[in-house]
Design a protein around this motif. Structure first.
Motif, short mmCIF file in Angstrom:
data_model
loop_
_atom_site.label_atom_id
_atom_site.label_comp_id
_atom_site.label_asym_id
_atom_site.label_seq_id
_atom_site.Cartn_x
_atom_site.Cartn_y
_atom_site.Cartn_z
N UNK A 24 -2.70 9.11 -13.09
CA UNK A 24 -1.61 8.14 -13.25
C UNK A 24 -1.15 7.54 -11.93
N UNK A 25 -2.05 7.44 -10.94
CA UNK A 25 -1.72 6.83 -9.66
C UNK A 25 -2.60 5.61 -9.46
N UNK A 26 -2.41 4.60 -10.27
CA UNK A 26 -3.20 3.39 -10.21
C UNK A 26 -2.72 2.57 -9.02
N UNK A 27 -3.64 1.99 -8.27
CA UNK A 27 -3.26 1.11 -7.18
C UNK A 27 -4.16 1.25 -5.97
N UNK A 28 -3.70 0.70 -4.86
CA UNK A 28 -4.43 0.72 -3.61
C UNK A 28 -3.73 1.65 -2.65
N UNK A 29 -4.48 2.56 -2.07
CA UNK A 29 -3.95 3.55 -1.15
C UNK A 29 -4.79 3.54 0.12
N UNK A 30 -4.34 4.25 1.12
CA UNK A 30 -5.14 4.38 2.32
C UNK A 30 -5.12 5.83 2.78
N UNK A 31 -6.14 6.20 3.53
CA UNK A 31 -6.17 7.52 4.14
C UNK A 31 -6.27 7.34 5.64
N UNK A 57 -9.77 2.78 2.95
CA UNK A 57 -9.05 2.41 1.74
C UNK A 57 -9.54 3.18 0.52
N UNK A 58 -8.64 3.39 -0.43
CA UNK A 58 -8.97 4.00 -1.71
C UNK A 58 -8.41 3.10 -2.80
N UNK A 59 -9.27 2.62 -3.65
CA UNK A 59 -8.84 1.81 -4.79
C UNK A 59 -8.95 2.66 -6.04
N UNK A 60 -7.83 2.87 -6.71
CA UNK A 60 -7.79 3.69 -7.92
C UNK A 60 -7.58 2.76 -9.11
N UNK A 61 -8.58 2.66 -9.96
CA UNK A 61 -8.52 1.75 -11.09
C UNK A 61 -7.99 2.44 -12.33
N UNK A 62 -7.47 1.65 -13.27
CA UNK A 62 -6.87 2.22 -14.48
C UNK A 62 -7.93 2.81 -15.39
N UNK A 63 -7.50 3.80 -16.16
CA UNK A 63 -8.35 4.34 -17.20
C UNK A 63 -8.17 3.46 -18.44
N UNK A 64 -9.18 3.38 -19.30
CA UNK A 64 -9.10 2.47 -20.45
C UNK A 64 -7.88 2.69 -21.35
N UNK A 65 -7.40 3.92 -21.48
CA UNK A 65 -6.30 4.18 -22.41
C UNK A 65 -4.93 4.05 -21.78
N UNK A 66 -4.85 3.83 -20.48
CA UNK A 66 -3.54 3.71 -19.83
C UNK A 66 -3.39 2.27 -19.33
N UNK A 67 -2.49 1.50 -19.93
CA UNK A 67 -2.33 0.11 -19.51
C UNK A 67 -1.71 0.01 -18.12
N UNK A 68 -2.07 -1.05 -17.40
CA UNK A 68 -1.47 -1.29 -16.09
C UNK A 68 -0.26 -2.21 -16.27
N UNK A 110 0.82 -1.18 0.00
CA UNK A 110 0.00 0.00 0.00
C UNK A 110 0.87 1.24 0.00
N UNK A 111 0.46 2.18 -0.75
CA UNK A 111 1.14 3.46 -0.77
C UNK A 111 0.22 4.51 -0.18
N UNK A 112 0.76 5.69 0.04
CA UNK A 112 -0.10 6.78 0.49
C UNK A 112 0.39 8.06 -0.13
N UNK A 113 -0.49 9.03 -0.24
CA UNK A 113 -0.08 10.33 -0.71
C UNK A 113 -0.77 11.37 0.15
N UNK A 114 -0.20 12.52 0.18
CA UNK A 114 -0.71 13.59 1.03
C UNK A 114 -1.69 14.45 0.25
N UNK A 115 -2.84 14.70 0.83
CA UNK A 115 -3.82 15.57 0.22
C UNK A 115 -3.52 17.02 0.58
N UNK A 116 -2.78 17.23 1.63
CA UNK A 116 -2.40 18.58 2.03
C UNK A 116 -2.98 18.96 3.37
N UNK A 117 -2.49 20.05 3.90
CA UNK A 117 -2.96 20.52 5.19
C UNK A 117 -4.28 21.27 5.02
#
Length: 116
Positions: free
Chosen positions: A26-33, A48-59, A1-8
């Motif tokens: 372009x941040x496909x994958x499983x994340x958590x908040x 949990x946050x599941x970010x699925x691929x867009x049709x034109x961007x291969x995984x 699992x990865x995480x990213x900051x939404x900001x303060x």
């Protein structure tokens, strides 16, 4: 699992809602908040946050057969006000009394051999 900051942000009042709007380009994958304070973590403010691929961007991996979100968190029998007093006194939270998986103390999962 990865995480990213939404900001303060400034805090919002109890019993209210706040909607985050952000782009996961372009941040496909499983994340958590989760909140950044120990008390909110202990009280279960995560998900949990599941970010699925867009049709034109291969995984970069084979398409999975299926998926589910698995969240594991600490479980305290102690009242949250007592836990807050512990933190306010400068001490660390005690060792948790147990583990919750997707908010449940007893959880099982099944899978098919050879599937991802």
């Amino acid at each position: 699992m990865a995480r990213w900051s939404i900001g303060n942000q400034l805090s919002h009042p109890p019993n209210s809602n706040y909607t985050y709007k952000f782009q996961t380009k372009d941040q496909i994958g499983t994340y958590m908040y989760f909140p950044s304070t120990l008390m909110h973590r202990a009280a279960g403010g995560y998900g949990g946050l599941n970010v699925y691929q867009r049709p034109r961007i291969p995984i970069p991996y084979p398409t999975p057969n299926g998926d589910f979100t698995l969240l594991i968190g600490d479980w305290f029998k102690t009242n949250h006000k007592t836990l807050q007093q512990t933190l306010d006194s400068g001490k660390s939270l005690p060792f948790p009394d147990g583990v919750l998986i997707n908010g449940q103390a007893h959880t099982t999962f099944s899978g098919d051999q050879g599937h991802t």
